[in-house]
Design an enzyme around this catalytic site. Sequence first.
Site, short mmCIF file in Angstrom:
data_model
loop_
_atom_site.label_atom_id
_atom_site.label_comp_id
_atom_site.label_asym_id
_atom_site.label_seq_id
_atom_site.Cartn_x
_atom_site.Cartn_y
_atom_site.Cartn_z
N VAL A 16 34.38 37.53 39.70
CA VAL A 16 35.89 37.47 39.98
C VAL A 16 36.31 37.77 41.48
CG1 VAL A 16 38.10 38.00 39.26
CG2 VAL A 16 36.60 37.34 37.52
N LYS A 40 24.57 45.53 47.09
CA LYS A 40 25.45 44.26 46.99
C LYS A 40 26.24 44.41 48.18
CE LYS A 40 27.35 42.94 42.95
NZ LYS A 40 28.25 42.81 41.76
N PHE A 146 41.71 33.46 35.49
CA PHE A 146 41.49 32.52 34.61
C PHE A 146 40.41 31.54 34.72
CE2 PHE A 146 45.96 33.52 33.79
CZ PHE A 146 45.88 33.75 32.25
N LEU A 147 39.86 32.03 35.94
CA LEU A 147 38.38 31.22 36.44
C LEU A 147 37.50 31.04 35.53
CD1 LEU A 147 35.93 32.76 37.36
CD2 LEU A 147 37.27 33.14 39.27
N GLU A 149 33.40 30.46 35.16
CA GLU A 149 31.97 30.62 35.86
C GLU A 149 31.55 28.87 36.04
OE1 GLU A 149 29.38 33.50 34.43
OE2 GLU A 149 31.17 35.21 34.78
N PHE A 245 37.50 22.28 24.34
CA PHE A 245 37.09 23.44 23.37
C PHE A 245 37.02 22.86 22.06
CE2 PHE A 245 37.96 25.59 27.29
CZ PHE A 245 36.90 26.63 27.39
N ALA A 248 31.49 21.31 18.95
CA ALA A 248 30.73 22.35 18.14
C ALA A 248 29.56 22.50 18.55
CB ALA A 248 30.51 21.57 16.79
N GLY A 249 28.88 23.47 18.33
CA GLY A 249 27.73 23.91 18.84
C GLY A 249 26.95 25.36 18.36
N CYS A 256 33.26 37.02 28.89
CA CYS A 256 34.52 36.98 28.60
C CYS A 256 35.10 36.87 27.21
CB CYS A 256 35.47 36.05 29.40
SG CYS A 256 35.57 36.42 31.06
N1 LIG Z 1 33.43 36.40 35.09
C1 LIG Z 1 34.38 35.66 34.50
O1 LIG Z 1 34.29 34.42 34.40
C2 LIG Z 1 35.81 36.34 34.50
C3 LIG Z 1 36.70 35.27 34.29
C4 LIG Z 1 38.17 35.78 34.29
C5 LIG Z 1 38.35 37.20 34.25
N2 LIG Z 1 37.26 38.08 34.21
C6 LIG Z 1 37.55 39.48 34.21
O2 LIG Z 1 37.44 40.22 35.58
C7 LIG Z 1 36.86 41.27 35.76
C8 LIG Z 1 35.69 41.36 36.50
O3 LIG Z 1 34.61 40.47 36.08
P1 LIG Z 1 33.40 40.03 36.60
O4 LIG Z 1 32.62 39.05 36.04
O5 LIG Z 1 33.63 39.71 38.16
O6 LIG Z 1 32.51 41.49 36.67
P2 LIG Z 1 31.02 41.67 37.41
O7 LIG Z 1 30.47 42.77 36.60
O8 LIG Z 1 30.38 40.69 37.87
O9 LIG Z 1 31.69 42.62 38.93
C9 LIG Z 1 32.46 43.81 38.80
C10 LIG Z 1 32.39 44.48 40.03
O10 LIG Z 1 33.06 45.50 40.31
C11 LIG Z 1 32.08 46.55 40.94
N3 LIG Z 1 32.87 47.95 40.75
C12 LIG Z 1 32.80 48.61 39.54
N4 LIG Z 1 33.40 49.71 39.97
C13 LIG Z 1 34.15 49.58 40.89
C14 LIG Z 1 34.90 50.80 41.72
N5 LIG Z 1 35.32 51.94 41.33
N6 LIG Z 1 35.18 50.29 43.05
C15 LIG Z 1 34.49 49.10 43.52
N7 LIG Z 1 33.86 48.26 42.85
C16 LIG Z 1 33.42 48.56 41.61
C17 LIG Z 1 30.79 46.47 40.32
O11 LIG Z 1 29.84 47.04 41.22
C18 LIG Z 1 30.67 44.91 40.22
O12 LIG Z 1 30.12 44.41 41.71
C19 LIG Z 1 36.50 41.68 34.23
O13 LIG Z 1 37.73 42.23 33.64
C20 LIG Z 1 36.47 40.27 33.50
O14 LIG Z 1 36.85 40.33 32.25
C21 LIG Z 1 35.95 37.63 34.61
#
Ligand SMILES: NC(=O)c1ccc[n+]([C@@H]2O[C@H](COP(=O)([O-])OP(=O)(O)OC[C@H]3O[C@@H](n4cnc5c(N)ncnc54)[C@H](O)[C@@H]3O)[C@@H](O)[C@H]2O)c1
Length: 430
Positions: A16, A40, A146-147, A149, A245, A248-249, A256
């Site tokens: 995100v 990273k 809401f993105l 992947e 959505f 079926a699968g 998420c």
């Molecule tokens: N991945 C998705 O498709 C998606 C979609 C919508 C919402 N979300 C939500 O967004 C949030 C992030 O998801 P993600 O998939 O990007 O997670 P991720 O695990 O890929 O990335 C999280 C990042 O935060 C960093 N981090 C952790 N603690 C930190 C801190 N104290 N300071 C700075 N950086 C820190 C980590 O090192 C990591 O790089 C989650 O709450 C998730 O539920 C994710």
Amino acid sequence: MNDEKQAIGVVGVGWVGLVTATCFAELGHPVIALDIDEEKVEALSGGEVAIHEPGLAEILARNAERLNFTTSMEETLAGARLLFCCVDTPPTYSGDADLSSVRAVVQGLPADSDHALVMKSTVPSGTGAAIRRDKPDLAYVSCPEFLKEGTAIDDFMKPDRVVIGADAGSEWAADAVEDLYRPLGGELVRTDVASAEMIKLASNAFLATKISFINEIANVCEATGADVTEVARGMGLDRRIGPSFLRAGVGYGGSCFPKDVSALKQLAGNTGYHFQLLNAVIEVNELQKRRVIAKLEKHLGSLVGKRIALLGLAFKPDTDDMREATSLVLSARLQGEGAVVTAYDPVAEKSAAGLLPSVELANSAAEALDGADAAVLVTEWNEFAELDWPALSESMARPLVVDGRNFLDAGALRDAGFTYEGIGRPNGDS
Ligand SMILES: NC(=O)c1ccc[n+]([C@@H]2O[C@H](COP(=O)([O-])OP(=O)(O)OC[C@H]3O[C@@H](n4cnc5c(N)ncnc54)[C@H](O)[C@@H]3O)[C@@H](O)[C@H]2O)c1
């Protein structure tokens, strides 16, 4: 008129955060992006993107001069007033969301900060209120993400809606967030923080419910001879239902849905409310992942010593994300039944390797299928539809396909000599 673009701070550059940072840079904003993961930050500063997200590396390269990656909160605070919090909120053992990364970010902000924290991480309703109790001077906006992947860039640039929740005292920050998103054209939903937080969890829980619902319909279709793909098509044309959505699968996975459904169930439970429907959604999903075993046994008998090839490991196509992927449960169950599991995924091999130590990872679908007693399609990567199935039927020990996503051309496979089993579809041998 001053058309200098607002500087943006991003905290946490995972899926995100990196998409948010690069897309705001693409829109012309200077961006400072902070992560605690030094490797990273170093890789991103050198233009390397470790995750597989179509288009992301190109946008990053195009906007390198507007993007700064750092491990320093001080630098981030100096660089931008709006801080988009995109850190992880994984599930705890209790099913609640683990907010320790969010708390660490909040603790790192000075008490008299004139910054605004814009929460993109998915957090339970009540989180914003708790943060403002601790830091009353901090402006706070809930702007859930809401993105999806695989299509994350498009989702960011062309949102259906942007939800912006703020309470008294944070209006300036909500207005600033609204200004940032207005050019993207999605519907802007201005609301309070608690409602914004709930919109995110409720949306994901609803989508997961739709999936579990159609999976249950599929299971009934199997008993009655109906074809769930026809049923879903007929249902989805009703505008009150919609077609998405309803595929079926073998169940939903990913970073998420499983955690957000469980977090909402738990959030309700913590307030004394028993969210019965979500219990069923979760249970149906877990059972659905395991139904493949019975389909294989129907044709192969005992799975002891049988070679089963999994096509696709990532939780969905166009990503290498293995979090809560159905392939993890399925491979463990197959091995539990005594099967030898081989697998191939076009991009997730690296992220899967550590998670599936006893699965033989192949370099191509053909290699995985060579000598296999059955193929199980787990992730609907396009390349699997384009395989030379007639040739593959020759190389397999037995031409059996269980199509866990109803993705392949059942007729063509049967013509090529395969026994084809989909999910909720007549299997053609009755
Ligand atoms: N991945 C998705 O498709 C998606 C979609 C919508 C919402 N979300 C939500 O967004 C949030 C992030 O998801 P993600 O998939 O990007 O997670 P991720 O695990 O890929 O990335 C999280 C990042 O935060 C960093 N981090 C952790 N603690 C930190 C801190 N104290 N300071 C700075 N950086 C820190 C980590 O090192 C990591 O790089 C989650 O709450 C998730 O539920 C994710």
